[in-house]
Enzyme design. Structure first.
Site, PDB file in Angstrom:
ATOM      1  CB  CYS A   1      33.672  36.112  46.693  1.00  0.00           C
ATOM      2  SG  CYS A   1      34.569  36.810  48.085  1.00  0.00           S
TER       3      CYS A   1
ATOM      4  NE  ARG B   1      40.604  36.985  53.796  1.00  0.00           N
ATOM      5  CZ  ARG B   1      40.687  37.561  52.601  1.00  0.00           C
ATOM      6  NH1 ARG B   1      41.547  38.531  52.388  1.00  0.00           N
ATOM      7  NH2 ARG B   1      39.912  37.155  51.615  1.00  0.00           N
TER       8      ARG B   1
ATOM      9  CG  HIS C   1      33.733  31.386  48.329  1.00  0.00           C
ATOM     10  ND1 HIS C   1      34.138  31.460  47.025  1.00  0.00           N
ATOM     11  CD2 HIS C   1      34.177  32.517  48.928  1.00  0.00           C
ATOM     12  CE1 HIS C   1      34.807  32.589  46.842  1.00  0.00           C
ATOM     13  NE2 HIS C   1      34.836  33.257  47.967  1.00  0.00           N
TER      14      HIS C   1
HETATM   15  N1  GLN Z   1      39.840  39.205  47.162  1.00  0.00           N
HETATM   16  C1  GLN Z   1      38.518  39.560  47.574  1.00  0.00           C
HETATM   17  C2  GLN Z   1      38.406  39.928  49.038  1.00  0.00           C
HETATM   18  O1  GLN Z   1      39.217  39.493  49.833  1.00  0.00           O
HETATM   19  C3  GLN Z   1      37.558  38.464  47.232  1.00  0.00           C
HETATM   20  C4  GLN Z   1      37.832  37.194  48.014  1.00  0.00           C
HETATM   21  C5  GLN Z   1      37.059  36.017  47.549  1.00  0.00           C
HETATM   22  O2  GLN Z   1      36.675  35.879  46.377  1.00  0.00           O
HETATM   23  N2  GLN Z   1      36.870  35.092  48.462  1.00  0.00           N
HETATM   24  O3  GLN Z   1      37.509  40.630  49.401  1.00  0.00           O
END
Ligand code: GLN
Length: 240
Positions: free
Chosen positions: A94, A128, A191
């Site tokens: 990520c 998101r 993740h």
């Molecule tokens: N901050 C990054 C995003 O929101 C990565 C997020 C993450 O590692 N889960 O895209």
């Protein structure tokens, strides 16, 4: 045999138990009689890529990604790039994955210029992309994971994704790609952590590391019934 793992920014980039990837790699190697040594490469610590056989970078929030940028640019970027080109197995999750590309423009307009080791860029949106998801690698490995990112990643024309989406968003929710794969570098939004539930992916990294250091070796099979059960459950509940 000894395999040395370099864990970059373990205190800054460790969302949803990403550290579990190191545990999975360690257990899978030790069960096969391979010694493992892991070093935490934190901010301010010198880093020479030649000291490691496997590298790992976890994910983080936009905030941490911004905070560590200066440190990354003080030479760790050059070392990571060198490791990528040398074919050192590298798993990046990520936010850590995004750092390998050219830049990440956050949803609120902050421009984070990254190392540009691989030809892709990431742009954030307020909405998101969250959920359990799955994808398939070119070897046919079905990988299950959990994604939560604002960034949409777009790969350049000559760069291969890690997999094609079975269900979920992946790189950008538009083109059906997930992650990046170049030499022995694996970038992914998964993740969870990803390796405990996807032992074949863990073994892919381990066998590349052993091959680089000691020559081609067949990995002894392990009893993966629990891991397979966990994966099956995720597939059944959320994917298929
Ligand atoms: N901050 C990054 C995003 O929101 C990565 C997020 C993450 O590692 N889960 O895209």
């Amino acid at each position: 045999m000894i395999i040395r793992i370099g864990h970059l920014y373990p205190d800054m980039l460790n969302l949803y138990g990403d550290r579990g990837n190191i545990i999975a790699l360690t257990v899978r190697m030790k069960s096969r009689g391979i010694d493992v040594q892991t070093d935490a490469i934190t901010m301010g610590k010198a880093f020479n890529a030649d000291d490691y056989d496997i590298l790992f970078i976890g994910g983080g929030q936009d905030f941490e990604q911004d905070v560590l940028l200066d440190d990354l640019k003080k030479g760790k970027d050059i070392e990571i790039n060198r490791a990528i080109q040398n074919g050192t197995p590298l798993l990046a999750i990520c936010g850590g994955y995004q750092m390998l590309g050219k830049y990440y423009k956050t949803y609120d307009g902050k421009m984070l210029e990254y190392m540009g080791a691989l030809d892709f860029y990431t742009e954030g949106k307020e909405e998101r992309m969250i959920g359990n998801y799955a994808y398939k690698t070119k070897e046919g490995i079905e990988v299950v994971g959990f994604e939560n990112h604002s960034g949409r990643t777009y790969l350049g024309k000559c760069i291969e994704p890690l997999g094609t989406i079975i269900k979920g968003y992946g790189n950008n929710g538009e083109d059906g790609t997930e992650g990046v794969r170049y030499k022995n570098t694996f970038g992914t939004y998964s993740h969870g952590p990803v390796l405990p539930k996807n032992p074949q992916l863990a073994d892919l990294l381990i066998s590349k590391a052993i091959e680089n250091k000691y020559g081609k070796t067949e990995l002894a099979p392990l009893d993966d019934s629990l891991e397979e059960k966990a994966k099956e459950q995720v597939m059944k509940l959320y994917i298929k």
